[in-house]
Design a protein around this motif. Structure first.
Motif, mmCIF file in Angstrom:
data_model
loop_
_atom_site.group_PDB
_atom_site.id
_atom_site.type_symbol
_atom_site.label_atom_id
_atom_site.label_comp_id
_atom_site.label_asym_id
_atom_site.label_seq_id
_atom_site.Cartn_x
_atom_site.Cartn_y
_atom_site.Cartn_z
ATOM 1 N N THR A 127 0.821 -1.207 0.000
ATOM 2 C CA THR A 127 0.000 0.000 0.000
ATOM 3 C C THR A 127 0.857 1.260 0.000
ATOM 4 N N TYR A 129 0.625 5.651 0.597
ATOM 5 C CA TYR A 129 -0.173 6.668 1.271
ATOM 6 C C TYR A 129 0.390 8.051 0.970
ATOM 7 N N GLY A 132 -0.930 10.062 5.052
ATOM 8 C CA GLY A 132 -1.718 9.118 5.833
ATOM 9 C C GLY A 132 -2.949 8.565 5.149
ATOM 10 N N THR A 133 -3.294 9.068 3.968
ATOM 11 C CA THR A 133 -4.460 8.582 3.241
ATOM 12 C C THR A 133 -4.006 7.654 2.118
ATOM 13 N N GLU A 134 -4.601 6.479 2.060
ATOM 14 C CA GLU A 134 -4.220 5.512 1.040
ATOM 15 C C GLU A 134 -4.447 6.083 -0.359
#
Length: 159
Positions: A127, A129, A132-134
């Motif tokens: 993943t 980011y 902090g947001t994917e």
């Protein structure tokens, strides 16, 4: 240390190190072995701050661009305190601070912090980011010439 911990620690360390040291000294201090590779005092100061914070938080060995110490471990941090020293030295906004956590000899987590934009990109093997947001990648994303960062060599030739 797991990937999530490495990202959390790495993000905090990069952001705090840049704020603590500041990025005001853009004067070229000296050239490294390669005639087109340069160093500023800020490179060394940010590097020292990052290594100190990582050592304090994790005790994991560190391989840094500004150091000659090679870890004798399969778990270690890799640090580049200012990637893009020439743009940094010319007050251009296309430089970043970076680190990665390597475990069992394989990269497990990476952090790239852009001080000019205050964006932090992090990634694990699965993943990625942004702050902090994917984020998702897409094969449909197009890149044009204006979107590509060029590095500028000391002789003024664009690469």
């Amino acid at each position: 240390m797991n990937e999530k911990e490495a990202i959390e620690i790495g993000s905090e360390v990069l952001e705090q190190s840049v704020k603590t040291v500041g990025l005001g000294d853009t004067d070229i201090k000296k050239s490294k072995e390669c005639r087109f590779t340069y160093l500023t005092q800020t490179d060394e100061d940010v590097d020292s701050e990052i290594r100190g914070r990582l050592n304090e938080r994790t005790g994991v060995p560190i391989l840094s661009e500004e150091s000659n110490q090679i870890p004798e471990s399969t778990d270690y941090w890799v640090v580049d305190p200012i990637d893009g020293t020439i743009p940094f030295a010319h007050s251009m906004p296309n430089y970043v601070t970076m680190l990665a956590f390597v475990s069992d000899g394989l990269p497990k987590a990476s952090v790239i912090h852009s001080p000019p934009t205050e964006h932090t990109f992090t990634a694990t093997q699965e993943t990625a980011y942004l702050n902090g947001t994917e984020i998702q990648s897409s094969d449909a994303v197009s890149v044009n010439e204006e979107a590509v960062f060029n590095s500028i060599r000391a002789d003024g030739v664009h690469e």
